[in-house]
Design an enzyme around this catalytic site. Structure first.
Site, mmCIF file in Angstrom:
data_model
loop_
_atom_site.group_PDB
_atom_site.id
_atom_site.type_symbol
_atom_site.label_atom_id
_atom_site.label_comp_id
_atom_site.label_asym_id
_atom_site.label_seq_id
_atom_site.Cartn_x
_atom_site.Cartn_y
_atom_site.Cartn_z
ATOM 1 N N SER A 143 0.871 -1.173 0.000
ATOM 2 C CA SER A 143 0.000 0.000 0.000
ATOM 3 C C SER A 143 0.899 1.211 0.000
ATOM 4 O O SER A 143 2.072 1.125 0.401
ATOM 5 C CB SER A 143 -0.875 0.026 1.268
ATOM 6 O OG SER A 143 -1.471 1.298 1.467
ATOM 7 N N TYR A 156 -2.868 0.347 10.532
ATOM 8 C CA TYR A 156 -2.721 -0.027 9.123
ATOM 9 C C TYR A 156 -1.337 0.330 8.601
ATOM 10 O O TYR A 156 -0.673 -0.482 7.938
ATOM 11 C CB TYR A 156 -3.794 0.676 8.300
ATOM 12 C CG TYR A 156 -3.799 0.279 6.838
ATOM 13 C CD1 TYR A 156 -4.285 -0.965 6.434
ATOM 14 C CD2 TYR A 156 -3.336 1.148 5.852
ATOM 15 C CE1 TYR A 156 -4.300 -1.335 5.094
ATOM 16 C CE2 TYR A 156 -3.347 0.795 4.518
ATOM 17 C CZ TYR A 156 -3.835 -0.449 4.145
ATOM 18 O OH TYR A 156 -3.845 -0.807 2.816
#
Length: 271
Positions: A143, A156
């Site tokens: 990501s 995250y």
């Protein structure tokens, strides 16, 4: 003839978003595909759509036994595994440290890291014996949060930084027989959910108000790629013929965040 003719891939989280786009693209490129997917509804949908080109295993990526079962059933169906793609993930919807509930902090951490870090690690461990036979490869979905702040909250962001570390360490450990790489998508409209411990199990990126314009504002190219538009990077990395000298690398498919950095591109502020 496709790039992956005669190959077999095992993809986690293949029921929606980038995972489903990968299943579709890999089949188009000539591969057969095993999928480890948690959602009963998505398992049924995949079976109906792709027929005998896929084998679907219902299970949890955070459980080693389910990963081992996915490997065994994929090999039983197709005889081999050439590529393992650790793609399943969950998001924390930008919950900051001050807002993380103390009574659910441990559960929230365990759920995010269970899927995002244990998942790819367990999948790679389970697939390793088969990948050694084929001199195959591993691809992890990272990501933009694996490189920059403000791509998620601390849970995250930390989990995706951990995936970057996994790629680098496994690329070193498993060379020269197995290549290990990653793809780091930027903002993409998907069905990505959050942890139940934060009450986000029904939250999706696509349901966030004005999310497309917010995503465009964060990257220099002002783009919001579809899941499909990330898949070519995975196809390249899965092809031993076309990326035989590439390992320990991550392709950033994020609209150019690295040109200016996430915060500068977004015009964001911090405390």
């Amino acid at each position: 003839m496709g790039w992956l003719e005669g190959k077999v891939a095992l993809i986690t989280g293949g029921g929606s978003g980038i995972g489903k786009a990968l299943v579709e693209r890999f089949i188009e490129e000539g591969a057969c595909v095993g999928v480890l997917e948690r959602s009963k509804e998505k398992v049924k949908g995949l079976q109906e759509q792709f027929g005998d080109r896929v084998v679907i295993i219902e299970g949890d990526v955070a459980q080693l036994e389910d990963n081992e079962r996915a490997v065994a059933e994929t090999v039983q169906a197709f005889g081999r595994i050439d590529t393992f793609i650790g793609n399943a993930g969950i998001f924390d919807y930008f919950v900051t440290l001050p807002d993380l509930p103390k009574d659910n902090l441990e559960k929230s951490f365990d759920q995010v890291f269970g899927v995002n870090v244990k998942g790819p690690l367990y999948g790679a461990k389970a697939a390793l014996p088969e990948l050694l036979k084929t001199k195959g490869n591993i691809i992890f979905t990272v990501s933009n949060a694996g490189f920059y702040p403000a791509g998620g909250g601390p849970l995250y962001t930390a989990s995706k930084h951990a995936v970057v570390g996994l790629i680098r360490e496994l690329a070193y450990e498993l060379s020269p027989k197995i290549r290990v790489n990653g793809v780091a998508p930027g903002g993409t409209l998907t069905d990505l959910r959050g942890p139940a411990a934060l009450g986000q199990e029904m939250q999706t990126q696509s349901s966030v108000p004005d999310i497309e314009n917010l995503m465009k504002a964060t990257n220099p190219l002002k783009v919001v790629p579809s899941p499909r538009e990330h898949t070519s990077a995975y196809v390249l990395l899965a092809s031993n013929k076309d990326s035989m000298a590439i390992t320990g690398n991550i392709i950033n498919s994020d609209g150019g965040l690295g040109v200016r950095g996430f915060t500068a591109a977004a015009g964001g502020e911090h405390l």
